[in-house]
Write a protein that holds these residues in place. Structure first.
Motif, PDB file in Angstrom:
ATOM      1  N   SER A  57       0.800  -1.225   0.000  1.00 57.99           N
ATOM      2  CA  SER A  57       0.000   0.000   0.000  1.00 57.99           C
ATOM      3  C   SER A  57       0.834   1.276   0.000  1.00 57.99           C
ATOM      4  O   SER A  57       0.316   2.364  -0.268  1.00 57.99           O
ATOM      5  CB  SER A  57      -0.953   0.005   1.206  1.00 57.99           C
ATOM      6  OG  SER A  57      -0.209  -0.071   2.412  1.00 57.99           O
ATOM      7  N   LYS A  58       2.112   1.176   0.303  1.00 54.49           N
ATOM      8  CA  LYS A  58       2.983   2.350   0.325  1.00 54.49           C
ATOM      9  C   LYS A  58       3.707   2.582  -0.993  1.00 54.49           C
ATOM     10  O   LYS A  58       4.450   3.551  -1.146  1.00 54.49           O
ATOM     11  CB  LYS A  58       4.029   2.207   1.448  1.00 54.49           C
ATOM     12  CG  LYS A  58       3.455   2.058   2.858  1.00 54.49           C
ATOM     13  CD  LYS A  58       2.693   3.309   3.276  1.00 54.49           C
ATOM     14  CE  LYS A  58       2.201   3.199   4.714  1.00 54.49           C
ATOM     15  NZ  LYS A  58       1.409   4.391   5.111  1.00 54.49           N
ATOM     16  N   LYS A  59       3.498   1.678  -1.924  1.00 56.56           N
ATOM     17  CA  LYS A  59       4.239   1.756  -3.186  1.00 56.56           C
ATOM     18  C   LYS A  59       3.361   2.282  -4.331  1.00 56.56           C
ATOM     19  O   LYS A  59       2.244   1.808  -4.532  1.00 56.56           O
ATOM     20  CB  LYS A  59       4.779   0.383  -3.574  1.00 56.56           C
ATOM     21  CG  LYS A  59       5.870  -0.126  -2.642  1.00 56.56           C
ATOM     22  CD  LYS A  59       6.440  -1.455  -3.137  1.00 56.56           C
ATOM     23  CE  LYS A  59       7.590  -1.916  -2.242  1.00 56.56           C
ATOM     24  NZ  LYS A  59       8.186  -3.177  -2.722  1.00 56.56           N
ATOM     25  N   ASP A  60       3.906   3.249  -5.070  1.00 55.85           N
ATOM     26  CA  ASP A  60       3.273   3.675  -6.320  1.00 55.85           C
ATOM     27  C   ASP A  60       3.647   2.674  -7.404  1.00 55.85           C
ATOM     28  O   ASP A  60       4.813   2.252  -7.504  1.00 55.85           O
ATOM     29  CB  ASP A  60       3.755   5.069  -6.715  1.00 55.85           C
ATOM     30  CG  ASP A  60       3.276   6.135  -5.747  1.00 55.85           C
ATOM     31  OD1 ASP A  60       2.259   5.892  -5.066  1.00 55.85           O
ATOM     32  OD2 ASP A  60       3.912   7.202  -5.674  1.00 55.85           O
ATOM     33  N   ILE A  61       2.666   2.318  -8.226  1.00 54.89           N
ATOM     34  CA  ILE A  61       2.852   1.207  -9.169  1.00 54.89           C
ATOM     35  C   ILE A  61       2.465   1.643 -10.574  1.00 54.89           C
ATOM     36  O   ILE A  61       1.399   2.236 -10.785  1.00 54.89           O
ATOM     37  CB  ILE A  61       2.016  -0.011  -8.736  1.00 54.89           C
ATOM     38  CG1 ILE A  61       2.487  -0.500  -7.355  1.00 54.89           C
ATOM     39  CG2 ILE A  61       2.093  -1.135  -9.764  1.00 54.89           C
ATOM     40  CD1 ILE A  61       1.502  -1.410  -6.660  1.00 54.89           C
ATOM     41  N   LEU A  62       3.329   1.338 -11.517  1.00 55.95           N
ATOM     42  CA  LEU A  62       3.069   1.610 -12.935  1.00 55.95           C
ATOM     43  C   LEU A  62       2.953   0.288 -13.669  1.00 55.95           C
ATOM     44  O   LEU A  62       3.837  -0.569 -13.563  1.00 55.95           O
ATOM     45  CB  LEU A  62       4.212   2.440 -13.537  1.00 55.95           C
ATOM     46  CG  LEU A  62       4.204   2.642 -15.053  1.00 55.95           C
ATOM     47  CD1 LEU A  62       2.969   3.423 -15.513  1.00 55.95           C
ATOM     48  CD2 LEU A  62       5.491   3.357 -15.509  1.00 55.95           C
ATOM     49  N   VAL A  63       1.872   0.121 -14.429  1.00 58.96           N
ATOM     50  CA  VAL A  63       1.646  -1.082 -15.221  1.00 58.96           C
ATOM     51  C   VAL A  63       1.638  -0.669 -16.695  1.00 58.96           C
ATOM     52  O   VAL A  63       0.852   0.187 -17.105  1.00 58.96           O
ATOM     53  CB  VAL A  63       0.305  -1.754 -14.860  1.00 58.96           C
ATOM     54  CG1 VAL A  63       0.134  -3.051 -15.639  1.00 58.96           C
ATOM     55  CG2 VAL A  63       0.207  -1.987 -13.362  1.00 58.96           C
ATOM     56  N   ILE A  64       2.535  -1.266 -17.496  1.00 65.25           N
ATOM     57  CA  ILE A  64       2.626  -0.923 -18.918  1.00 65.25           C
ATOM     58  C   ILE A  64       2.288  -2.160 -19.743  1.00 65.25           C
ATOM     59  O   ILE A  64       2.980  -3.179 -19.664  1.00 65.25           O
ATOM     60  CB  ILE A  64       4.030  -0.404 -19.287  1.00 65.25           C
ATOM     61  CG1 ILE A  64       4.408   0.780 -18.395  1.00 65.25           C
ATOM     62  CG2 ILE A  64       4.065   0.013 -20.755  1.00 65.25           C
ATOM     63  CD1 ILE A  64       5.800   1.319 -18.645  1.00 65.25           C
ATOM     64  N   LEU A  65       1.231  -2.031 -20.539  1.00 63.91           N
ATOM     65  CA  LEU A  65       0.776  -3.124 -21.395  1.00 63.91           C
ATOM     66  C   LEU A  65       0.912  -2.709 -22.855  1.00 63.91           C
ATOM     67  O   LEU A  65       1.004  -1.523 -23.183  1.00 63.91           O
ATOM     68  CB  LEU A  65      -0.665  -3.485 -21.045  1.00 63.91           C
ATOM     69  CG  LEU A  65      -0.792  -4.052 -19.616  1.00 63.91           C
ATOM     70  CD1 LEU A  65      -2.152  -3.743 -19.028  1.00 63.91           C
ATOM     71  CD2 LEU A  65      -0.537  -5.542 -19.602  1.00 63.91           C
ATOM     72  N   ASN A  66       0.923  -3.685 -23.722  1.00 67.24           N
ATOM     73  CA  ASN A  66       1.249  -3.416 -25.122  1.00 67.24           C
ATOM     74  C   ASN A  66       0.078  -2.919 -25.962  1.00 67.24           C
ATOM     75  O   ASN A  66       0.289  -2.399 -27.059  1.00 67.24           O
ATOM     76  CB  ASN A  66       1.837  -4.675 -25.777  1.00 67.24           C
ATOM     77  CG  ASN A  66       3.176  -5.062 -25.177  1.00 67.24           C
ATOM     78  OD1 ASN A  66       3.839  -4.223 -24.550  1.00 67.24           O
ATOM     79  ND2 ASN A  66       3.571  -6.309 -25.335  1.00 67.24           N
TER      80      ASN A  66
END
Length: 805
Positions: free
Chosen positions: A511-520
């Protein structure tokens, strides 16, 4: 005026021809051109001749306006006229014979002389049109062969001879109009223009080496460009608009760095940034060779490539000593130009367009100097021909100038000689273009004294290191080995459902982490975003969907929110549009498998400034359900090469990224070397109609204007008002629209038409060439909420199609 031949309603022909010749010649005269050619094992230097060819082409480019048919037309514009008023072809024929006669007095290979004469013919013939293949351009159909003598005989010989004599007063030969009439009635004329098969292409031209062929192509483009620029400049600007003084970039950068405290770094990353900046300048000063034209700046993300390369560019043009040497900074995407341009503005502390220009298809069409703001038509011309000291533009704008034949783009080509050209994020150039870029850049460097600096954290193998290209950051690999900000974790094949579940679980646990998800693909990104929003506590987590399915206005606002400080966790679901140049930094990245350079760029969005408490993980997944669409986006070959490089690893630390990159690009170079080069082949064969650069595959799309807010509604109403004015001429309408164009396109999305359809799905009919989502009555095909970002998924087609691949 009544007794003079006219070129325009209130302009004597001699004035127009003289001014165009002056401007066109000055455009090339001060350049350090090196046209020493290996023409069939004979070395011939035609550098000075080319300047004369520019002069002769421009001095007589409109000589055909002297015909009685054109003179009647220009004084009776409101009447109907037949094709005999046309002037380009007879002007081209006159220029051909004039240049042919001029070259007979020169010590030059006869075949080369014929080719150069044809170049001037082509340039003049098409100065109002589109270039065709050179072997076709010289052909004149029977109707025009019969008309040309009639046109020539209609000219007042006394008046035209006076013009010819004035234009050739500094030359040791002359030509009379009487002689010209005799020539075009002669059998020799019919042989040249009736039954011409371009024998030199058929025979000896094919024996010329590749470098000479490319040089000849660009000599033609130089003549054509200088003529086009001179002609337009004389009509629109009525003066020679050239940059008189170079900006003091190095001094400005020094002041900028001082103000920012860069000279007194207070962290390890800033110390490295400072070291790379200083050492690269020192290295350039020691090692610079005027004969070496291709350079690179290779540094990890976050080490200041932008400012370092800008500083090197100015230092380089000072070391060359060339006058009127521009710096042209090229960025792959319009979406990140504004961000980068602000940095250059901040450094130079100027709003003057003659010093610093931003140019792409949506940029503001206003040219400003200390003295004034030019009107729309002057501004448009000055911007499109890059009449500025420093230009920030796109790859598309540059490569359409170097690798295409659109005359509106070619007008600026002649001004690129002696320039320093920076290509940022060079890895975004498709490998299919590598050989073409390699061969053309080397020629442009050697013959036009253009210097190229290729900038990247993942430097592709377009050029052979230490042979074709010189790295300007000494011992650059050590900067990669210093960092331990991120690590790749190779997770292998997985189903889409399992991927979404793992992702949601990770978000909830961390919950303390910013997360980036990159899909094609946009489709995969949207489905993942919807799933995640249903699985997490969106009241306490900021969730953002970032693809081209939403408007540029929304994307800009989202990036601002991502970069802003917040106590909440941030989760961003995106496509690869965030990879190059978008300055964000998260804790963790989930990346669908893609080419290695793309993976490393994705890793550059995590722990960017080494500011996180721990190493950031970059998880790489091969989502089986979307493998076919990934192949469509990147090509199966590149994905297989990536898998081959990654297969021996489970985890890779950042210090080892450089070895991955090198290994990967060695394989890509092999692929590139075995790829056909249609543009390069067309250039070598002087097939201008086939020299047609396209960086992005041209798929049919339809535009939707989204009235997101009151301002968008106002912009749309202004657009409708402009295009409802029946009395406006097309260029007047364009001028009015240009004032709102940039903001207008902030609310536009371009939706690909499905492969099996003729149009996109939308719940209203088109208005003024666009579908519209009304502010008061929003379309059901577009999801947007000003306050609830979980609803901001943009365009929805309401069908399970694959159009968003």
């Amino acid at each position: 005026m009544n007794n003079q031949l006219l070129s325009h309603p209130d302009k004597p022909l001699i004035v127009h021809l003289s001014e165009v010749a002056k401007i066109a010649t000055e455009t090339v005269k001060g350049k350090s051109l090196n046209f020493s050619l290996d023409f069939n094992d004979e070395i011939i230097d035609i550098s000075e001749l080319v300047v004369d060819l520019v002069y002769l082409s421009s001095a007589f480019h409109d000589i055909g306006k002297a015909t009685s048919f054109f003179q009647y037309y220009i004084q009776n514009l409101d009447k109907e006229h037949d094709k005999r008023k046309s002037h380009a072809l007879i002007s081209a024929v006159f220029v051909y014979f004039t240049v042919e006669k001029y070259l007979k007095n020169k010590d030059i290979n006869s075949e080369l002389a014929q080719l150069l004469s044809i170049f001037t013919f082509s340039a003049v013939k098409r100065h109002h049109g589109r270039l065709g293949n050179l072997s076709d351009e010289i052909l004149i159909d029977e109707e025009w062969r019969e008309l040309l003598p009639e046109l020539a005989n209609s000219v007042d010989e006394t008046k035209i001879q006076e013009i010819i004599d004035i234009q050739l007063k500094n030359y040791d030969f002359n030509i009379s109009w009487t002689e010209f009439i005799k020539l075009i009635n002669d059998e020799a004329y019919n042989i040249v223009f009736e039954d011409f098969t371009f024998d030199i292409l058929e025979d000896s031209y094919k024996e010329i080496n590749t470098q000479t062929k490319i040089t000849l192509f660009y000599i033609h483009q130089l003549i054509y460009s200088a003529l086009l620029f001179g002609d337009k400049n004389e009509v629109i600007i009525s003066e020679d608009k050239t940059i008189k003084q170079q900006s003091k970039v190095i001094q400005k950068i020094s002041e900028y760095r001082e103000n920012k405290g860069f000279n007194n770094p207070n962290s390890e990353i800033n110390k490295l940034k400072n070291e790379a900046f200083q050492s690269s300048v020192e290295y350039l000063e020691k090692k610079f060779d005027k004969n070496q034209h291709i350079y690179s700046v290779t540094l990890p993300t976050g080490l200041g490539k932008t400012i370092t390369a800008f500083n090197l560019a100015d230092k380089m043009r000072k070391l060359t000593g060339f006058k009127n040497s521009k710096i042209v900074i090229n960025i792959p995407f319009t979406s990140i130009i504004d961000q980068n341009f602000e940095v250059y503005e901040d450094i130079l502390q100027t709003k003057n367009t003659d010093i610093l220009l931003k140019h792409h298809h949506l940029s503001e069409p206003t040219y400003k100097t200390n003295e004034n703001v030019a009107d729309y038509y002057k501004s448009k011309f000055l911007i499109e021909t890059w009449q500025s000291d420093i230009i920030v533009t796109t790859f598309v704008q540059l490569l359409e100038t170097l690798l295409a034949c659109d005359k509106t783009k070619l007008m600026k080509f002649a001004h690129l000689a002696n320039s320093v050209i920076l290509l940022d994020e060079i890895q975004t150039v498709p490998y299919e273009l590598w050989e073409t870029i390699r061969e053309t850049f080397k020629i442009l460097g050697e013959k036009f004294n253009i210097y190229f600096i290729l900038i990247s954290a993942t430097q592709p193998l377009i050029f052979t290191p230490n042979e074709d290209i010189t790295e300007l950051v000494p011992d650059y690999k050590k900067y990669f080995s210093f960092f331990n900000r991120t690590r790749l974790k190779i997770k292998g094949k997985i189903s889409f459902d399992d991927f979404k579940s793992i992702l949601s679980e990770y978000i909830n646990i961390n919950s303390k982490k910013d997360i980036l998800v990159i899909l094609n693909t946009k489709k995969a990104a949207r489905e993942t975003f919807k799933f995640v929003c249903n699985e997490i506590d969106t009241d306490n987590i900021e969730t953002y969907f970032l693809t081209t399915l939403i408007t540029p206005f929304e994307r800009k606002e989202i990036i601002k929110k991502i970069k802003a400080n917040s106590d909440k966790q941030k989760v961003i679901i995106s496509t690869q549009l965030v990879e190059a140049g978008v300055d964000i930094s998260v804790n963790t990245v989930f990346r669908q498998i893609s080419p290695i350079d793309s993976i490393i760029q994705a890793a550059g969005r995590a722990n960017r400034y080494d500011e996180k408490d721990e190493i950031s993980d970059v998880f790489i997944y091969d989502i089986e359900d979307y493998r076919k669409s990934s192949n469509f986006v990147y090509g199966n070959d590149l994905l297989i090469k990536t898998e081959n490089v990654l297969k021996e690893f489970n985890e890779i630390e950042e210090k080892d990224y450089i070895h991955l990159i090198e290994k990967y690009f060695i394989e890509v170079r092999k692929q590139s070397d075995n790829t056909s080069q249609p543009i390069l082949n067309a250039m070598k064969n002087l097939e201008f109609s086939k020299v047609d650069f396209e960086l992005i595959e041209n798929r049919k799309t339809e535009g939707i204007f989204i009235q997101l807010n009151e301002r968008a509604k106002e912009i749309w109403e202004k657009y409708v008002e402009i295009y409802s004015k029946k009395n406006l001429k097309p260029w007047e309408r364009d001028a009015e629209f240009s004032l709102i164009k940039s903001e207008f396109y902030d609310y536009i999305i371009n939706v690909p038409v499905p492969w099996n359809s003729k149009q996109i799905i939308f719940d209203t009919e088109k208005q003024y060439n666009f579908y519209v989502s009304d502010y008061e009555y929003p379309s059901k095909n577009y999801s947007y909420s000003e306050d609830d970002f979980t609803k901001n998924t943009g365009y929805i087609d309401n069908e399970a199609t694959t159009q968003f691949l």
